[in-house]
Design an enzyme around this catalytic site. Structure first.
Site, PDB file in Angstrom:
ATOM      1  NE  ARG A 148      53.640  69.649  65.498  1.00  0.00           N
ATOM      2  CZ  ARG A 148      53.596  70.212  64.314  1.00  0.00           C
ATOM      3  NH1 ARG A 148      54.512  71.229  64.070  1.00  0.00           N
ATOM      4  NH2 ARG A 148      52.493  69.869  63.512  1.00  0.00           N
ATOM      5  CG  ASP A 190      44.841  62.907  67.481  1.00  0.00           C
ATOM      6  OD1 ASP A 190      45.485  62.588  66.245  1.00  0.00           O
ATOM      7  OD2 ASP A 190      45.124  64.159  67.816  1.00  0.00           O
ATOM      8  CE  LYS A 200      42.232  68.635  65.526  1.00  0.00           C
ATOM      9  NZ  LYS A 200      43.117  69.095  64.293  1.00  0.00           N
TER      10      LYS A 200
HETATM   11  N1  BES Z   1      45.603  65.267  65.117  1.00  0.00           N
HETATM   12  C1  BES Z   1      45.944  66.207  64.253  1.00  0.00           C
HETATM   13  C2  BES Z   1      46.267  65.721  62.778  1.00  0.00           C
HETATM   14  C3  BES Z   1      45.234  65.067  61.884  1.00  0.00           C
HETATM   15  C4  BES Z   1      44.245  65.892  61.363  1.00  0.00           C
HETATM   16  C5  BES Z   1      45.013  63.889  61.777  1.00  0.00           C
HETATM   17  C6  BES Z   1      43.267  65.357  60.595  1.00  0.00           C
HETATM   18  C7  BES Z   1      44.161  63.196  60.996  1.00  0.00           C
HETATM   19  C8  BES Z   1      43.255  63.985  60.341  1.00  0.00           C
HETATM   20  C9  BES Z   1      46.979  66.900  65.027  1.00  0.00           C
HETATM   21  O1  BES Z   1      47.023  67.101  66.211  1.00  0.00           O
HETATM   22  C10 BES Z   1      46.831  68.557  64.298  1.00  0.00           C
HETATM   23  O2  BES Z   1      45.886  69.118  64.493  1.00  0.00           O
HETATM   24  N2  BES Z   1      47.653  68.753  63.449  1.00  0.00           N
HETATM   25  C11 BES Z   1      47.482  70.100  62.841  1.00  0.00           C
HETATM   26  C12 BES Z   1      48.955  70.702  63.115  1.00  0.00           C
HETATM   27  C13 BES Z   1      48.833  72.311  62.558  1.00  0.00           C
HETATM   28  C14 BES Z   1      48.346  73.012  63.514  1.00  0.00           C
HETATM   29  C15 BES Z   1      50.122  72.754  62.529  1.00  0.00           C
HETATM   30  C16 BES Z   1      47.143  70.105  61.413  1.00  0.00           C
HETATM   31  O3  BES Z   1      47.532  69.206  60.732  1.00  0.00           O
HETATM   32  O4  BES Z   1      46.230  71.047  61.042  1.00  0.00           O
HETATM   33 ZN    ZN Z   2      46.177  65.619  67.129  1.00  0.00          ZN
HETATM   34 MN    MN Z   3      45.863  68.799  67.070  1.00  0.00          MN
END
Ligand code: BES
Ligand code: ZN
Ligand code: MN
Length: 499
Positions: free
Chosen positions: A345, A282, A271
């Site tokens: 997931r 998370d 990220k």
């Molecule tokens: N934990 C994150 C989702 C998240 C992001 C929650 C910001 C709260 C605030 C999750 O694991 C994630 O990174 N999801 C990705 C999925 C994508 C790579 C398909 C996302 O939402 O960008």
């Molecule tokens: Zn996550």
């Molecule tokens: Mn993630």
């Protein structure tokens, strides 16, 4: 935690350092005003007459009684327009009252019922105050100077019903605050093993069965999703399972599953640095599930509930899983990993498949900070629901309307399954930008067969963040969002046991 009790009392008899009285906007009369000392009442009427205080929502003034009456001070608290008032606004106003009382240095105070007495009002007022007074001070050298220990809600009935409503509500909030405490923990002090030890303590404190599945067992069991995500971290993954048996062995349990990624860096698909610290939250879904188990067990509800919390740390390292990897999951399906940041997931899939195979639950709810896309779709104040059973989704939404935890459902049409078809494996772990919150749920649906299931994406609501609407009863940090609604679901089930 603060003690909240309910008392039938006339305000001219209640000895208290501080009395909070709610006043509706532009109304001259308020609850039990006739019981106030005439000179104090005259003063209040004057401030109302000259519009110094009009009862607008959220406003307040402080009135000193100078020895005229059993209360030292009075806070008049604006409740806004009577037509607009609701349990949720009572929750918010009660929270404001508690914060104001704390600001004034009170150790105890009394508060008059805001409007016509019913169970919803007493519940909301109790919740608002107990939630608002929460603070996470574990890592502060100087603790807050004042702590409110006792609150009395003054009501105009002596029915013991209201006392028990307040007691139950306070019990639930204790668990919500337990979830907040765990969720707010910094990631260096809260690896998966820490959550596992918290679960062990819960089990011994409240009489639940507990099992923590270790990494080597998960390897043997074929939980490829958890293993893959967990292997980049020095902190080993844990699969935490709590079983509460309140209804006897004949009854099928509810299954609650919560994502507990103790820190989500994104892994190899790392990220950006901005706000990465927030990814300590998370783990909120998993912490909420632990708290839900605590709630049902501490209240001894007559239901059976199983809570499963897959917990990992998602790190980039020489041992991390990679984009391109193909992983075999607990139920035998293969997943092509195209983004290691779609890790939630992966771990939920194993937990769901294992939980359903092991316990044949009557219904499944999972909670997870799963996708940024859920925030794009519904903002930071509404959770997304996606499921395979309209009845269950509608039921949760109806209950959420009472608790003030806003939720809305997104459709799981067949098209979304197309987006996660993989060239090399059964499915892939991302479905592209369009409908990202739904394709995540479509992925999960591969692991729940036909059991009634609802997925609750709490990415926007699990903690206070950019776009969060400020509410008195949600202090900065983890909110415990969703717990109150699901407790209601389990309590409702207790009253009407399913056939
Ligand atoms: N934990 C994150 C989702 C998240 C992001 C929650 C910001 C709260 C605030 C999750 O694991 C994630 O990174 N999801 C990705 C999925 C994508 C790579 C398909 C996302 O939402 O960008
Ligand atoms: Zn996550
Ligand atoms: Mn993630």
């Amino acid at each position: 935690m603060v003690q909240i009790k309910v008392e039938k009392a006339k305000i001219d008899q209640k000895q208290t350092p501080l009395l909070v009285i709610g006043v509706f906007e532009n109304e001259q009369d308020f609850q039990q005003s006739k019981e106030l000392d005439p000179s104090v009442l005259a003063y209040i009427k004057e401030t109302l007459d000259n519009k110094e205080f009009r009862g607008t929502f959220g406003s307040n003034i402080l009135v000193y009684t100078l020895g005229k009456g059993p209360m030292k001070k009075i806070i008049l608290l604006g409740l806004g327009k009577r037509e607009k008032f609701s349990d949720e606004l009572a929750r918010v106003c009660a929270g404001k009252a508690a914060l104001k009382a704390r600001e004034l240095g009170a150790r105890e105070f009394s508060i008059l019922q805001f409007s016509n007495l019913d169970e919803g009002l007493v519940e909301a007022m109790t919740e608002g105050m107990a939630l608002a007074l929460y603070s996470f001070a574990k890592y502060k050298a100087s603790k807050e100077s004042t702590k409110i220990e006792d609150i009395t809600i003054l009501i105009n009935s002596d029915s013991p019903r209201f006392q028990s409503v307040a007691e139950k509500a306070a019990f639930v909030i204790e668990s919500v605050n337990f979830a907040r405490d765990l969720s707010n923990m910094p990631p260096n002090d809260c690896p998966p093993a820490y959550l596992a030890s918290a679960a062990l303590s819960l089990a011994s404190d409240y009489g639940m069965k507990v099992r923590v599945i270790e990494r080597y067992e998960m390897e043997n069991m074929g939980m490829g999703g958890v293993i893959a995500v967990g292997k980049g971290s020095y902190n080993p993954p844990k699969m935490i399972i709590l079983e509460y048996n309140g209804a006897g062995d004949g009854q099928k349990p509810y299954l609650l599953v919560g994502k507990a990624v103790t820190f989500d860096t994104g892994g190899i698909s790392i990220k950006p640095g901005d706000k990465m610290d927030e990814m300590k939250f998370d783990k909120c879904g998993g912490c909420n599930v632990l708290a839900l188990m605590r709630a049902v067990a501490s209240m001894k509800l007559a239901v059976n509930v199983v809570g499963i919390v897959p917990s990992v740390e998602n790190m980039p390292s020489g041992t991390s899983y990679r984009p391109g990897d193909i992983v075999k999951m607990y139920n035998g399906k293969t997943v092509e990993v195209l983004n290691t940041d779609a890790e939630g997931r992966m771990i939920l899939a194993d937990a769901l498949a294992y939980g359903i195979a092991t316990y044949s639950p009557k219904a499944v709810v999972d909670m997870a900070t799963l996708t940024g896309a859920a925030i794009i779709a519904l903002g930071s104040n509404v959770a997304a629901l996606v499921g395979n059973n309209k009845q269950l989704t509608d039921r949760i939404r109806r209950l959420a309307e009472k608790t003030g935890e806003k939720m809305w459902d997104l459709p799981l049409y067949d098209e979304f399954h197309e987006q996660i078809k993989s060239t090399y494996a059964d499915i892939k772990n991302i479905g592209g930008r369009p409908g990202g919150a739904i394709t995540a749920a479509a992925f999960l649906s591969n692991f729940v067969n036909s059991t009634p299931w609802v997925h609750m994406d709490i990415a926007g609501t699990a903690w206070t963040q950019d776009g969060t609407f400020e509410k008195s009863y949600n202090p900065k940090g983890a909110t415990g969002f969703g717990i109150r609604t699901l407790v209601k679901m389990l309590m409702e089930d207790e009253k009407q046991p399913a056939s």
